[in-house]
Write a protein that holds these residues in place. Structure first.
Motif, PDB file in Angstrom:
ATOM      1  N   LEU A  22      -4.394   3.546  44.670  1.00 34.92           N
ATOM      2  CA  LEU A  22      -3.717   3.961  45.986  1.00 34.92           C
ATOM      3  C   LEU A  22      -2.241   2.725  46.112  1.00 34.92           C
ATOM      4  N   ILE A  23      -2.523   1.995  46.360  1.00 41.37           N
ATOM      5  CA  ILE A  23      -1.752   0.924  47.210  1.00 41.37           C
ATOM      6  C   ILE A  23      -0.781   0.079  45.577  1.00 41.37           C
ATOM      7  N   GLU A  24      -0.756   1.064  44.623  1.00 43.22           N
ATOM      8  CA  GLU A  24       0.388   0.629  43.495  1.00 43.22           C
ATOM      9  C   GLU A  24       1.242   2.341  43.924  1.00 43.22           C
ATOM     10  N   TYR A  25       0.633   3.466  44.225  1.00 45.33           N
ATOM     11  CA  TYR A  25       1.274   4.365  44.255  1.00 45.33           C
ATOM     12  C   TYR A  25       2.053   4.312  45.747  1.00 45.33           C
ATOM     13  N   GLY A  26       1.720   3.646  47.039  1.00 45.28           N
ATOM     14  CA  GLY A  26       2.037   3.238  48.262  1.00 45.28           C
ATOM     15  C   GLY A  26       4.040   2.849  47.666  1.00 45.28           C
ATOM     16  N   GLU A  27       3.716   0.967  46.970  1.00 47.67           N
ATOM     17  CA  GLU A  27       4.433   0.914  47.084  1.00 47.67           C
ATOM     18  C   GLU A  27       5.826   0.993  46.154  1.00 47.67           C
ATOM     19  N   LYS A  28       5.185   1.952  44.548  1.00 49.70           N
ATOM     20  CA  LYS A  28       5.790   2.998  44.534  1.00 49.70           C
ATOM     21  C   LYS A  28       6.678   3.999  45.229  1.00 49.70           C
ATOM     22  N   LYS A  29       5.756   4.461  45.748  1.00 45.03           N
ATOM     23  CA  LYS A  29       6.275   5.861  46.869  1.00 45.03           C
ATOM     24  C   LYS A  29       7.710   5.077  47.990  1.00 45.03           C
ATOM     25  N   GLY A  52      -7.551  10.617  47.199  1.00 47.37           N
ATOM     26  CA  GLY A  52      -7.745  10.839  47.954  1.00 47.37           C
ATOM     27  C   GLY A  52      -9.073  11.549  47.704  1.00 47.37           C
ATOM     28  N   ASP A  53      -8.939  12.796  46.865  1.00 48.96           N
ATOM     29  CA  ASP A  53      -9.926  13.154  46.952  1.00 48.96           C
ATOM     30  C   ASP A  53     -11.469  12.622  46.234  1.00 48.96           C
ATOM     31  N   GLU A  54     -11.185  11.615  45.154  1.00 49.17           N
ATOM     32  CA  GLU A  54     -11.592  10.733  44.287  1.00 49.17           C
ATOM     33  C   GLU A  54     -12.440   9.598  46.016  1.00 49.17           C
ATOM     34  N   LEU A  55     -11.275   9.325  46.834  1.00 49.10           N
ATOM     35  CA  LEU A  55     -12.168   8.425  48.112  1.00 49.10           C
ATOM     36  C   LEU A  55     -13.656   9.410  48.499  1.00 49.10           C
ATOM     37  N   ILE A  56     -13.359  10.210  49.007  1.00 43.49           N
ATOM     38  CA  ILE A  56     -13.968  11.289  49.600  1.00 43.49           C
ATOM     39  C   ILE A  56     -15.680  11.054  48.806  1.00 43.49           C
ATOM     40  N   ALA A  57     -15.394  11.428  47.488  1.00 44.52           N
ATOM     41  CA  ALA A  57     -16.412  11.979  46.829  1.00 44.52           C
ATOM     42  C   ALA A  57     -17.554  10.072  46.574  1.00 44.52           C
ATOM     43  N   LEU A  58     -16.231   9.537  46.980  1.00 47.17           N
ATOM     44  CA  LEU A  58     -17.251   7.995  47.101  1.00 47.17           C
ATOM     45  C   LEU A  58     -17.469   7.357  48.674  1.00 47.17           C
ATOM     46  N   SER A  59     -16.830   8.761  48.997  1.00 45.81           N
ATOM     47  CA  SER A  59     -17.175   7.866  50.195  1.00 45.81           C
ATOM     48  C   SER A  59     -19.457   8.514  50.147  1.00 45.81           C
ATOM     49  N   ASN A  60     -18.831   9.908  50.166  1.00 43.81           N
ATOM     50  CA  ASN A  60     -19.830  10.509  50.417  1.00 43.81           C
ATOM     51  C   ASN A  60     -21.578   9.723  49.444  1.00 43.81           C
ATOM     52  N   ARG A  61     -20.310   9.516  48.153  1.00 45.66           N
ATOM     53  CA  ARG A  61     -21.874   8.789  47.285  1.00 45.66           C
ATOM     54  C   ARG A  61     -22.430   7.660  48.372  1.00 45.66           C
ATOM     55  N   GLN A  62     -21.793   6.850  48.906  1.00 46.97           N
ATOM     56  CA  GLN A  62     -22.090   5.455  50.019  1.00 46.97           C
ATOM     57  C   GLN A  62     -23.203   5.921  51.454  1.00 46.97           C
ATOM     58  N   LEU A  63     -22.310   6.934  52.071  1.00 46.03           N
ATOM     59  CA  LEU A  63     -23.359   7.515  52.821  1.00 46.03           C
ATOM     60  C   LEU A  63     -24.541   7.559  52.156  1.00 46.03           C
ATOM     61  N   GLN A  64     -24.696   8.712  50.920  1.00 44.53           N
ATOM     62  CA  GLN A  64     -25.751   8.737  50.077  1.00 44.53           C
ATOM     63  C   GLN A  64     -26.597   7.638  50.000  1.00 44.53           C
ATOM     64  N   ALA A  65     -26.463   6.867  49.533  1.00 47.12           N
ATOM     65  CA  ALA A  65     -26.394   5.295  49.310  1.00 47.12           C
ATOM     66  C   ALA A  65     -27.940   4.507  50.317  1.00 47.12           C
ATOM     67  N   LEU A  66     -26.624   4.918  51.229  1.00 48.69           N
ATOM     68  CA  LEU A  66     -27.513   3.714  53.051  1.00 48.69           C
ATOM     69  C   LEU A  66     -28.821   4.736  53.432  1.00 48.69           C
ATOM     70  N   THR A  67     -28.518   6.304  53.003  1.00 50.80           N
ATOM     71  CA  THR A  67     -29.486   6.702  53.368  1.00 50.80           C
ATOM     72  C   THR A  67     -30.855   7.064  52.926  1.00 50.80           C
ATOM     73  N   ASP A  68     -30.540   6.359  51.786  1.00 53.09           N
ATOM     74  CA  ASP A  68     -31.842   6.716  50.627  1.00 53.09           C
ATOM     75  C   ASP A  68     -32.060   4.676  51.179  1.00 53.09           C
ATOM     76  N   ILE A  69     -31.201   4.301  51.529  1.00 56.87           N
ATOM     77  CA  ILE A  69     -31.854   2.793  51.519  1.00 56.87           C
ATOM     78  C   ILE A  69     -32.279   2.516  52.945  1.00 56.87           C
ATOM     79  N   ALA A  70     -31.663   3.353  53.830  1.00 52.60           N
ATOM     80  CA  ALA A  70     -32.374   3.005  55.344  1.00 52.60           C
ATOM     81  C   ALA A  70     -33.674   3.711  55.239  1.00 52.60           C
ATOM     82  N   THR A  71     -34.406   4.672  54.796  1.00 59.59           N
ATOM     83  CA  THR A  71     -34.977   5.654  53.773  1.00 59.59           C
ATOM     84  C   THR A  71     -36.242   4.416  53.463  1.00 59.59           C
ATOM     85  N   VAL A  72     -36.054   3.717  52.936  1.00 56.58           N
ATOM     86  CA  VAL A  72     -36.884   2.325  52.108  1.00 56.58           C
ATOM     87  C   VAL A  72     -36.814   1.673  52.820  1.00 56.58           C
ATOM     88  N   MET A  73     -36.574   1.242  53.976  1.00 55.16           N
ATOM     89  CA  MET A  73     -36.729   0.098  54.903  1.00 55.16           C
ATOM     90  C   MET A  73     -37.148   0.924  56.238  1.00 55.16           C
TER      91      MET A  73
END
Length: 170
Positions: A22-29, A52-73
């Motif tokens: 996205l930084i590269e795209y911003g500089e081109k923009k 941006g769509d890819e970032l949303i998917a990754l953010s959802n994966r991040q939240l799921q990973a944090l949820t799993d870690i919180a459950t284990v802890m």
């Protein structure tokens, strides 16, 4: 739990890569905005949307990973953040360091992206202001004042003087 933290580090690294794209795209923009290349702007905007769509998917994966870690802890899932996880990994300094580096790298990329977006927003606003000025100037050049013509009811007809094509300088 180590595998969950490693997965979280992997997700953060993937997010950083998308931000770098996205930084590269911003500089081109920025260049496209300066050149007033509308087709180029449309192309870059489409690519930014996909990233941006890819970032949303990754953010959802991040939240799921944090949820799993919180459950284990044994913690409430809504309370777990990457920073809190880093703090709680004091007895595992190597894992803690990897996670901290991934987080810091992601934050740096996000801040760099924000700065580029701010610059591009300024360029877009300047372009809009310039277009508004040009339109106002063009309208004022093509419009003559209203005449003082009245109809039978003594109401102003609102007639505007037209341009006759007469050039007094000839």
């Amino acid at each position: 739990m180590a595998s969950l933290v490693e997965e979280l580090v992997k997700i953060l690294d993937e997010e950083k890569k998308v931000y770098q794209t996205l930084i590269e795209y911003g500089e081109k923009k920025r260049d496209v905005l300066i050149k007033v290349d509308v087709p180029g702007l449309e192309e870059i905007t489409g690519k930014e949307q996909l990233a941006g769509d890819e970032l949303i998917a990754l953010s959802n994966r991040q939240l799921q990973a944090l949820t799993d870690i919180a459950t284990v802890m044994g913690q409430t899932e809504g309370q777990m953040t990457v920073t809190k996880l880093i703090e709680s990994l004091g007895n595992q300094p190597d894992v803690q360091q990897k996670l901290k580096e991934a987080r810091d790298s992601l934050l740096e990329a996000a801040n760099q992206m924000r700065a580029i977006n701010d610059e591009n927003a300024i360029l877009i606003n300047q372009a809009i202001e310039l277009n508004e000025y040009d339109l106002t100037l063009f309208r004022s050049m093509r419009q003559a004042p209203e005449t003082a013509n009245y109809d039978k009811s003594a109401l102003n007809t609102g007639s505007i003087l037209g341009s006759s094509g007469f050039d007094a300088s000839s």
